[in-house]
Scaffold this motif. Structure first.
Motif, PDB file in Angstrom:
ATOM      1  N   LYS A  45     -13.654  92.549 -45.867  1.00 18.61           N
ATOM      2  CA  LYS A  45     -12.640  91.794 -46.606  1.00 18.61           C
ATOM      3  C   LYS A  45     -12.272  90.502 -45.879  1.00 18.61           C
ATOM      4  O   LYS A  45     -12.014  89.484 -46.508  1.00 18.61           O
ATOM      5  CB  LYS A  45     -11.394  92.645 -46.816  1.00 18.61           C
ATOM      6  N   VAL A  46     -12.250  90.552 -44.549  1.00 22.11           N
ATOM      7  CA  VAL A  46     -11.942  89.362 -43.766  1.00 22.11           C
ATOM      8  C   VAL A  46     -13.061  88.333 -43.928  1.00 22.11           C
ATOM      9  O   VAL A  46     -12.812  87.130 -44.070  1.00 22.11           O
ATOM     10  CB  VAL A  46     -11.733  89.728 -42.283  1.00 22.11           C
ATOM     11  N   ILE A  47     -14.301  88.796 -43.924  1.00 21.25           N
ATOM     12  CA  ILE A  47     -15.437  87.893 -44.098  1.00 21.25           C
ATOM     13  C   ILE A  47     -15.402  87.250 -45.481  1.00 21.25           C
ATOM     14  O   ILE A  47     -15.602  86.039 -45.626  1.00 21.25           O
ATOM     15  CB  ILE A  47     -16.764  88.650 -43.866  1.00 21.25           C
ATOM     16  N   MET A  48     -15.117  88.030 -46.506  1.00 19.65           N
ATOM     17  CA  MET A  48     -15.051  87.490 -47.862  1.00 19.65           C
ATOM     18  C   MET A  48     -13.906  86.491 -47.987  1.00 19.65           C
ATOM     19  O   MET A  48     -14.045  85.441 -48.629  1.00 19.65           O
ATOM     20  CB  MET A  48     -14.880  88.618 -48.876  1.00 19.65           C
ATOM     21  N   ALA A  49     -12.763  86.775 -47.389  1.00 23.62           N
ATOM     22  CA  ALA A  49     -11.631  85.853 -47.441  1.00 23.62           C
ATOM     23  C   ALA A  49     -11.969  84.540 -46.727  1.00 23.62           C
ATOM     24  O   ALA A  49     -11.639  83.459 -47.227  1.00 23.62           O
ATOM     25  CB  ALA A  49     -10.395  86.494 -46.818  1.00 23.62           C
ATOM     26  N   ALA A  50     -12.637  84.631 -45.587  1.00 20.34           N
ATOM     27  CA  ALA A  50     -13.021  83.426 -44.853  1.00 20.34           C
ATOM     28  C   ALA A  50     -14.013  82.592 -45.653  1.00 20.34           C
ATOM     29  O   ALA A  50     -13.915  81.365 -45.703  1.00 20.34           O
ATOM     30  CB  ALA A  50     -13.614  83.802 -43.494  1.00 20.34           C
ATOM     31  N   GLU A  51     -14.978  83.245 -46.293  1.00 22.42           N
ATOM     32  CA  GLU A  51     -15.942  82.532 -47.133  1.00 22.42           C
ATOM     33  C   GLU A  51     -15.246  81.857 -48.309  1.00 22.42           C
ATOM     34  O   GLU A  51     -15.558  80.723 -48.662  1.00 22.42           O
ATOM     35  CB  GLU A  51     -17.018  83.491 -47.647  1.00 22.42           C
ATOM     36  N   PHE A  52     -14.280  82.537 -48.909  1.00 25.47           N
ATOM     37  CA  PHE A  52     -13.563  81.970 -50.048  1.00 25.47           C
ATOM     38  C   PHE A  52     -12.745  80.755 -49.626  1.00 25.47           C
ATOM     39  O   PHE A  52     -12.778  79.704 -50.280  1.00 25.47           O
ATOM     40  CB  PHE A  52     -12.649  83.022 -50.681  1.00 25.47           C
ATOM     41  N   VAL A  53     -12.012  80.875 -48.519  1.00 24.20           N
ATOM     42  CA  VAL A  53     -11.180  79.765 -48.048  1.00 24.20           C
ATOM     43  C   VAL A  53     -12.058  78.582 -47.646  1.00 24.20           C
ATOM     44  O   VAL A  53     -11.752  77.428 -47.968  1.00 24.20           O
ATOM     45  CB  VAL A  53     -10.273  80.219 -46.888  1.00 24.20           C
ATOM     46  N   GLY A  54     -13.163  78.842 -46.974  1.00 21.12           N
ATOM     47  CA  GLY A  54     -14.070  77.760 -46.588  1.00 21.12           C
ATOM     48  C   GLY A  54     -14.696  77.084 -47.798  1.00 21.12           C
ATOM     49  O   GLY A  54     -14.809  75.856 -47.861  1.00 21.12           O
ATOM     50  N   GLY A  55     -15.100  77.882 -48.784  1.00 16.31           N
ATOM     51  CA  GLY A  55     -15.661  77.316 -50.012  1.00 16.31           C
ATOM     52  C   GLY A  55     -14.647  76.487 -50.774  1.00 16.31           C
ATOM     53  O   GLY A  55     -14.958  75.415 -51.298  1.00 16.31           O
ATOM     54  N   PHE A  56     -13.406  76.984 -50.847  1.00 11.88           N
ATOM     55  CA  PHE A  56     -12.352  76.238 -51.524  1.00 11.88           C
ATOM     56  C   PHE A  56     -12.076  74.920 -50.809  1.00 11.88           C
ATOM     57  O   PHE A  56     -11.885  73.885 -51.452  1.00 11.88           O
ATOM     58  CB  PHE A  56     -11.070  77.074 -51.604  1.00 11.88           C
ATOM     59  N   ALA A  57     -12.067  74.936 -49.482  1.00  9.76           N
ATOM     60  CA  ALA A  57     -11.807  73.719 -48.713  1.00  9.76           C
ATOM     61  C   ALA A  57     -12.895  72.683 -48.960  1.00  9.76           C
ATOM     62  O   ALA A  57     -12.606  71.499 -49.160  1.00  9.76           O
ATOM     63  CB  ALA A  57     -11.693  74.036 -47.221  1.00  9.76           C
ATOM     64  N   TRP A  58     -14.170  73.110 -48.960  1.00  4.90           N
ATOM     65  CA  TRP A  58     -15.258  72.168 -49.233  1.00  4.90           C
ATOM     66  C   TRP A  58     -15.202  71.656 -50.656  1.00  4.90           C
ATOM     67  O   TRP A  58     -15.464  70.479 -50.912  1.00  4.90           O
ATOM     68  CB  TRP A  58     -16.617  72.809 -48.946  1.00  4.90           C
ATOM     69  N   TRP A  59     -14.868  72.537 -51.608  1.00  7.77           N
ATOM     70  CA  TRP A  59     -14.733  72.079 -52.993  1.00  7.77           C
ATOM     71  C   TRP A  59     -13.641  71.021 -53.086  1.00  7.77           C
ATOM     72  O   TRP A  59     -13.811  69.995 -53.744  1.00  7.77           O
ATOM     73  CB  TRP A  59     -14.393  73.250 -53.916  1.00  7.77           C
ATOM     74  N   TRP A  60     -12.501  71.265 -52.437  1.00  3.03           N
ATOM     75  CA  TRP A  60     -11.379  70.336 -52.481  1.00  3.03           C
ATOM     76  C   TRP A  60     -11.780  68.971 -51.921  1.00  3.03           C
ATOM     77  O   TRP A  60     -11.509  67.933 -52.526  1.00  3.03           O
ATOM     78  CB  TRP A  60     -10.226  70.910 -51.665  1.00  3.03           C
ATOM     79  N   VAL A  61     -12.450  68.944 -50.793  1.00  4.10           N
ATOM     80  CA  VAL A  61     -12.849  67.684 -50.169  1.00  4.10           C
ATOM     81  C   VAL A  61     -13.860  66.951 -51.038  1.00  4.10           C
ATOM     82  O   VAL A  61     -13.707  65.760 -51.341  1.00  4.10           O
ATOM     83  CB  VAL A  61     -13.418  67.938 -48.756  1.00  4.10           C
ATOM     84  N   LEU A  62     -14.912  67.652 -51.471  1.00  6.33           N
ATOM     85  CA  LEU A  62     -15.961  66.990 -52.254  1.00  6.33           C
ATOM     86  C   LEU A  62     -15.456  66.552 -53.623  1.00  6.33           C
ATOM     87  O   LEU A  62     -15.830  65.483 -54.117  1.00  6.33           O
ATOM     88  CB  LEU A  62     -17.176  67.916 -52.380  1.00  6.33           C
TER      89      LEU A  62
END
Length: 94
Positions: A45-62
């Motif tokens: 669950k921690v790995i999935m949460a980290a992947e989600f937050v990282g993906g959201f951050a990259w989406w936000w920037v791009l």
């Protein structure tokens, strides 16, 4: 030098007290010590949460680079310095 003198002072005080000045204590920190080895594996669950937050951050920037490039490139045209006059540049006339 100060460390060696400090150790001598501690030994002298311990000789006066009749007990050792340096005592080893047990650390009850509640988790495993990971010295020079990999830590325990993270929970999925921690790995999935980290992947989600990282993906959201990259989406936000791009997304904001795509839709609002003025934050990076500036909002106005850069002036062409070759078209400036001597008076605008502050060069005195001869």
């Amino acid at each position: 030098m100060f460390a060696s003198k400090g150790a001598q002072v501690l030994r002298a005080f311990s000789a006066l007290n009749g007990r050792t000045a340096i005592q080893n204590s047990v650390r009850n920190s509640g988790h495993a010590c990971n010295y020079r080895c990999a830590g325990p594996p993270a929970h999925p669950k921690v790995i999935m949460a980290a992947e989600f937050v990282g993906g959201f951050a990259w989406w936000w920037v791009l997304w904001h680079l795509w839709t609002e490039p003025g934050h990076i490139t500036g909002e106005f045209e850069f002036p062409d310095a070759s078209k400036w006059t001597n008076q605008e540049l502050g060069i005195p006339e001869e």
